[in-house]
Scaffold this motif. Structure first.
Motif, PDB file in Angstrom:
ATOM      1  N   HIS A 192      -3.056  22.061 -12.667  1.00 30.08           N
ATOM      2  CA  HIS A 192      -2.086  22.968 -13.287  1.00 30.08           C
ATOM      3  C   HIS A 192      -0.772  23.107 -12.509  1.00 30.08           C
ATOM      4  O   HIS A 192       0.137  23.794 -12.962  1.00 30.08           O
ATOM      5  CB  HIS A 192      -2.721  24.346 -13.500  1.00 30.08           C
ATOM      6  N   MET A 193      -0.681  22.457 -11.362  1.00 27.13           N
ATOM      7  CA  MET A 193       0.535  22.545 -10.542  1.00 27.13           C
ATOM      8  C   MET A 193       1.660  21.753 -11.201  1.00 27.13           C
ATOM      9  O   MET A 193       1.425  20.729 -11.846  1.00 27.13           O
ATOM     10  CB  MET A 193       0.257  21.988  -9.142  1.00 27.13           C
ATOM     11  N   SER A 194       2.894  22.220 -11.029  1.00 25.81           N
ATOM     12  CA  SER A 194       4.067  21.483 -11.514  1.00 25.81           C
ATOM     13  C   SER A 194       3.992  20.055 -10.974  1.00 25.81           C
ATOM     14  O   SER A 194       3.669  19.857  -9.796  1.00 25.81           O
ATOM     15  CB  SER A 194       5.345  22.152 -11.020  1.00 25.81           C
ATOM     16  N   PRO A 195       4.278  19.052 -11.807  1.00 30.55           N
ATOM     17  CA  PRO A 195       4.096  17.652 -11.405  1.00 30.55           C
ATOM     18  C   PRO A 195       4.724  17.270 -10.068  1.00 30.55           C
ATOM     19  O   PRO A 195       4.099  16.579  -9.271  1.00 30.55           O
ATOM     20  CB  PRO A 195       4.735  16.873 -12.555  1.00 30.55           C
ATOM     21  N   GLN A 196       5.938  17.737  -9.799  1.00 27.38           N
ATOM     22  CA  GLN A 196       6.604  17.321  -8.558  1.00 27.38           C
ATOM     23  C   GLN A 196       5.939  17.889  -7.306  1.00 27.38           C
ATOM     24  O   GLN A 196       6.170  17.402  -6.208  1.00 27.38           O
ATOM     25  CB  GLN A 196       8.101  17.670  -8.590  1.00 27.38           C
ATOM     26  N   TYR A 197       5.095  18.922  -7.462  1.00 28.85           N
ATOM     27  CA  TYR A 197       4.450  19.558  -6.307  1.00 28.85           C
ATOM     28  C   TYR A 197       2.947  19.310  -6.231  1.00 28.85           C
ATOM     29  O   TYR A 197       2.283  19.864  -5.357  1.00 28.85           O
ATOM     30  CB  TYR A 197       4.714  21.064  -6.314  1.00 28.85           C
ATOM     31  N   LYS A 198       2.394  18.489  -7.110  1.00 24.95           N
ATOM     32  CA  LYS A 198       0.950  18.258  -7.107  1.00 24.95           C
ATOM     33  C   LYS A 198       0.432  17.786  -5.749  1.00 24.95           C
ATOM     34  O   LYS A 198      -0.628  18.216  -5.295  1.00 24.95           O
ATOM     35  CB  LYS A 198       0.559  17.261  -8.191  1.00 24.95           C
ATOM     36  N   LEU A 199       1.156  16.897  -5.085  1.00 21.09           N
ATOM     37  CA  LEU A 199       0.703  16.371  -3.804  1.00 21.09           C
ATOM     38  C   LEU A 199       0.557  17.477  -2.756  1.00 21.09           C
ATOM     39  O   LEU A 199      -0.306  17.388  -1.879  1.00 21.09           O
ATOM     40  CB  LEU A 199       1.655  15.274  -3.301  1.00 21.09           C
ATOM     41  N   THR A 200       1.348  18.522  -2.852  1.00 26.40           N
ATOM     42  CA  THR A 200       1.256  19.602  -1.848  1.00 26.40           C
ATOM     43  C   THR A 200      -0.127  20.243  -1.839  1.00 26.40           C
ATOM     44  O   THR A 200      -0.600  20.679  -0.783  1.00 26.40           O
ATOM     45  CB  THR A 200       2.312  20.706  -2.086  1.00 26.40           C
ATOM     46  N   VAL A 201      -0.772  20.295  -2.995  1.00 31.19           N
ATOM     47  CA  VAL A 201      -2.117  20.872  -3.070  1.00 31.19           C
ATOM     48  C   VAL A 201      -3.063  20.083  -2.171  1.00 31.19           C
ATOM     49  O   VAL A 201      -3.820  20.648  -1.380  1.00 31.19           O
ATOM     50  CB  VAL A 201      -2.626  20.901  -4.529  1.00 31.19           C
ATOM     51  N   TRP A 202      -2.993  18.747  -2.257  1.00 36.39           N
ATOM     52  CA  TRP A 202      -3.872  17.908  -1.430  1.00 36.39           C
ATOM     53  C   TRP A 202      -3.445  17.905   0.031  1.00 36.39           C
ATOM     54  O   TRP A 202      -4.301  17.820   0.919  1.00 36.39           O
ATOM     55  CB  TRP A 202      -3.942  16.499  -1.989  1.00 36.39           C
ATOM     56  N   LEU A 203      -2.151  17.985   0.312  1.00 30.11           N
ATOM     57  CA  LEU A 203      -1.712  18.047   1.706  1.00 30.11           C
ATOM     58  C   LEU A 203      -2.216  19.325   2.382  1.00 30.11           C
ATOM     59  O   LEU A 203      -2.591  19.307   3.554  1.00 30.11           O
ATOM     60  CB  LEU A 203      -0.176  17.983   1.797  1.00 30.11           C
ATOM     61  N   GLN A 204      -2.249  20.411   1.615  1.00 32.53           N
ATOM     62  CA  GLN A 204      -2.737  21.672   2.174  1.00 32.53           C
ATOM     63  C   GLN A 204      -4.263  21.677   2.271  1.00 32.53           C
ATOM     64  O   GLN A 204      -4.817  22.013   3.320  1.00 32.53           O
ATOM     65  CB  GLN A 204      -2.261  22.844   1.317  1.00 32.53           C
ATOM     66  N   ALA A 205      -4.939  21.314   1.178  1.00 31.72           N
ATOM     67  CA  ALA A 205      -6.397  21.377   1.157  1.00 31.72           C
ATOM     68  C   ALA A 205      -7.042  20.238   1.945  1.00 31.72           C
ATOM     69  O   ALA A 205      -8.070  20.428   2.581  1.00 31.72           O
ATOM     70  CB  ALA A 205      -6.901  21.347  -0.287  1.00 31.72           C
ATOM     71  N   GLY A 206      -6.434  19.061   1.924  1.00 34.82           N
ATOM     72  CA  GLY A 206      -7.035  17.888   2.558  1.00 34.82           C
ATOM     73  C   GLY A 206      -6.616  17.639   3.986  1.00 34.82           C
ATOM     74  O   GLY A 206      -7.305  16.947   4.729  1.00 34.82           O
ATOM     75  N   ALA A 207      -5.465  18.190   4.390  1.00 35.24           N
ATOM     76  CA  ALA A 207      -4.981  17.955   5.756  1.00 35.24           C
ATOM     77  C   ALA A 207      -4.658  19.255   6.494  1.00 35.24           C
ATOM     78  O   ALA A 207      -4.264  19.217   7.650  1.00 35.24           O
ATOM     79  CB  ALA A 207      -3.749  17.046   5.728  1.00 35.24           C
ATOM     80  N   GLY A 208      -4.780  20.386   5.814  1.00 31.08           N
ATOM     81  CA  GLY A 208      -4.552  21.672   6.472  1.00 31.08           C
ATOM     82  C   GLY A 208      -3.099  21.983   6.756  1.00 31.08           C
ATOM     83  O   GLY A 208      -2.805  22.804   7.629  1.00 31.08           O
ATOM     84  N   LEU A 209      -2.172  21.357   6.035  1.00 28.95           N
ATOM     85  CA  LEU A 209      -0.756  21.634   6.269  1.00 28.95           C
ATOM     86  C   LEU A 209      -0.378  23.000   5.709  1.00 28.95           C
ATOM     87  O   LEU A 209      -0.889  23.421   4.681  1.00 28.95           O
ATOM     88  CB  LEU A 209       0.126  20.569   5.608  1.00 28.95           C
ATOM     89  N   ARG A 210       0.510  23.686   6.416  1.00 30.86           N
ATOM     90  CA  ARG A 210       1.097  24.919   5.902  1.00 30.86           C
ATOM     91  C   ARG A 210       2.064  24.534   4.779  1.00 30.86           C
ATOM     92  O   ARG A 210       2.525  23.400   4.706  1.00 30.86           O
ATOM     93  CB  ARG A 210       1.879  25.633   7.007  1.00 30.86           C
TER      94      ARG A 210
END
Length: 161
Positions: free
Chosen positions: A18-36
């Protein structure tokens, strides 16, 4: 619900969906790599090094202002030039490659905290691509909250379900 509760994989997937297309990767960067959030928004082409993500900068809270020259700042509790390395799982590397195919990185020229001019190719630039104005955590929060509501992860008042 404990406000520090970690989302399940199913909830992370719903949020990503459901994330805006341009920001979808941020979900995985946060959940998968622990990035703020501020670190994820500063993600650029030079961050991924084989199976390691090297984080040097985060988005400045003033990055959205046209007069801001220091759009990327050192990481929290670190000096200019310091970094941290985070292992990148195979699925995350694949998500990064897929994002890069859809959203070509945009050159960003900025001044470091030491006044040195640097250029990187960022993954998350605003709709006005190429103008050098970057999204901030506040901009991202709008998209994140909207995705949480659309995914049914929060109630109408924004409280976790």
């Amino acid at each position: 619900m404990d406000e520090d509760e970690i989302p399940t994989l199913a909830e992370v997937r719903l949020l990503h969906e459901h994330m805006s297309p341009q920001y979808k990767l941020t979900v995985w960067l946060q959940a998968g790599a622990g990035l703020r959030v501020s670190e994820a928004l500063a993600f650029h082409v030079g961050c991924l090094r084989n199976d390691v993500i090297r984080i040097r900068w985060q988005i400045s809270s003033k990055a959205h202002r046209e007069d801001c020259k220091t759009r990327l700042v050192p990481l929290k509790h670190r000096e200019e030039g310091e970094y941290r390395d985070v292992p990148a799982a195979g699925f995350l590397c694949a998500e990064i490659a897929a994002h890069e195919e859809l959203w070509k990185p945009v050159p960003l020229t900025f001044q470091t905290a030491a006044g040195k001019t640097r250029q990187v190719e960022v993954f998350f630039a605003p709709c006005e691509r190429g103008k050098g104005i970057m999204p901030t955590a506040n901009t991202y929060t709008y998209h994140f909250k909207k995705a949480c509501v659309a995914a049914g992860l929060v109630d109408a008042e924004g409280k976790p379900k």
